[in-house]
Write a protein that holds these residues in place. Structure first.
Motif, PDB file in Angstrom:
ATOM      1  N   GLN A 101       0.826  -1.208   0.000  1.00 12.88           N
ATOM      2  CA  GLN A 101       0.000   0.000   0.000  1.00 12.88           C
ATOM      3  C   GLN A 101       0.860   1.257   0.000  1.00 12.88           C
ATOM      4  N   GLY A 102       0.307   2.318  -0.571  1.00 14.22           N
ATOM      5  CA  GLY A 102       0.975   3.617  -0.589  1.00 14.22           C
ATOM      6  C   GLY A 102       2.072   3.742  -1.635  1.00 14.22           C
ATOM      7  N   LEU A 103       2.131   2.815  -2.586  1.00 12.40           N
ATOM      8  CA  LEU A 103       3.200   2.802  -3.589  1.00 12.40           C
ATOM      9  C   LEU A 103       2.671   3.024  -5.013  1.00 12.40           C
ATOM     10  N   GLY A 104       1.387   3.321  -5.141  1.00 12.63           N
ATOM     11  CA  GLY A 104       0.795   3.550  -6.453  1.00 12.63           C
ATOM     12  C   GLY A 104       0.207   2.315  -7.110  1.00 12.63           C
ATOM     13  N   PHE A 105       0.277   1.161  -6.436  1.00  7.71           N
ATOM     14  CA  PHE A 105      -0.235  -0.070  -7.029  1.00  7.71           C
ATOM     15  C   PHE A 105      -1.764  -0.102  -7.076  1.00  7.71           C
ATOM     16  N   GLY A 106      -2.410   0.512  -6.099  1.00  6.03           N
ATOM     17  CA  GLY A 106      -3.873   0.567  -6.109  1.00  6.03           C
ATOM     18  C   GLY A 106      -4.381   1.325  -7.318  1.00  6.03           C
ATOM     19  N   LYS A 107      -3.724   2.417  -7.626  1.00  3.42           N
ATOM     20  CA  LYS A 107      -4.092   3.212  -8.797  1.00  3.42           C
ATOM     21  C   LYS A 107      -3.903   2.392 -10.077  1.00  3.42           C
ATOM     22  N   ASP A 132     -16.654   4.857   6.969  1.00  2.77           N
ATOM     23  CA  ASP A 132     -15.642   5.036   8.016  1.00  2.77           C
ATOM     24  C   ASP A 132     -14.234   4.670   7.555  1.00  2.77           C
ATOM     25  N   ASN A 133     -14.096   4.211   6.324  1.00  2.00           N
ATOM     26  CA  ASN A 133     -12.789   3.812   5.801  1.00  2.00           C
ATOM     27  C   ASN A 133     -12.149   5.031   5.123  1.00  2.00           C
ATOM     28  N   ASP A 134     -11.516   5.868   5.939  1.00  2.00           N
ATOM     29  CA  ASP A 134     -10.955   7.132   5.448  1.00  2.00           C
ATOM     30  C   ASP A 134      -9.942   6.938   4.322  1.00  2.00           C
ATOM     31  N   ARG A 135      -9.122   5.892   4.411  1.00  2.00           N
ATOM     32  CA  ARG A 135      -8.128   5.654   3.352  1.00  2.00           C
ATOM     33  C   ARG A 135      -8.799   5.391   2.012  1.00  2.00           C
ATOM     34  N   ALA A 136      -9.851   4.562   2.018  1.00  3.49           N
ATOM     35  CA  ALA A 136     -10.557   4.257   0.770  1.00  3.49           C
ATOM     36  C   ALA A 136     -11.244   5.502   0.223  1.00  3.49           C
ATOM     37  N   LEU A 137     -11.894   6.269   1.084  1.00  4.00           N
ATOM     38  CA  LEU A 137     -12.572   7.481   0.627  1.00  4.00           C
ATOM     39  C   LEU A 137     -11.577   8.442  -0.021  1.00  4.00           C
TER      40      LEU A 137
END
Length: 168
Positions: A101-107, A132-137
């Motif tokens: 996570q946080g490395l651009g792979f989700g994008k 409530d999932n702030d990261r996903a939002l």
């Protein structure tokens, strides 16, 4: 010099165990404290390697992030399941193991799923996230999603809000 091979490809039956491991780790990381503990563990337990193997063999649209023969994440997607919303496709899930996570792979997974959906005629896409999932939002907002609906989902005796993001 060390070279790493990173690909996004369709899931294979042999990926089922690795996808299950990503699912377990990412769901516990994302939803601990949001989904009640007992319900979260039940949901994780239902999605073991056998479940994923069956989904893959059944033809579920599922792509994986393959990082040097290690599955670091996955996305599942298909036709929009909420006909009252004017979006052709839906990304059901995008999850990465915490260390990816946080490395651009989700994008990259998101773009791959959108590209495949577009190739099958689904130009607009819907994605749901727990409120409530702030990261996903934040992730879907950064990608340009706009909130198109709010709803609720029950987890055992408790109810949580969820938000639908639309991408045209």
């Amino acid at each position: 010099m060390v070279e790493r091979v990173i690909t996004i490809r369709g899931a294979r039956a042999g990926d089922a165990e690795a996808i299950a491991a990503v699912h377990d780790a990412s769901w516990r990381d994302a939803y601990r404290g949001i989904i009640p503990g007992r319900e979260l563990e039940r949901m994780v337990a239902r999605r073991g390697p056998r479940w994923w193997r069956t989904a893959i063999l059944r033809g579920t649209r599922l792509c994986v992030l393959d990082f040097d023969d290690t599955i670091g994440g996955y996305a599942s997607y298909g036709r929009n399941r909420v006909p009252s919303l004017p979006f052709g496709g839906e990304i059901f899930e995008i999850y990465l193991a915490p260390e990816f996570q946080g490395l651009g792979f989700g994008k990259r997974l998101f773009k791959a799923a959108r590209r495949d959906l577009a190739e099958h005629g689904y130009m607009s896409v819907l994605v749901w996230a727990l409120a409530d999932n702030d990261r996903a939002l934040a992730f879907y907002e950064r990608l340009g999603g706009r909130i198109v609906r709010k709803a609720e989902e029950r987890f055992g005796d408790e109810v949580r809000g969820r938000v639908a993001f639309g991408f045209s």
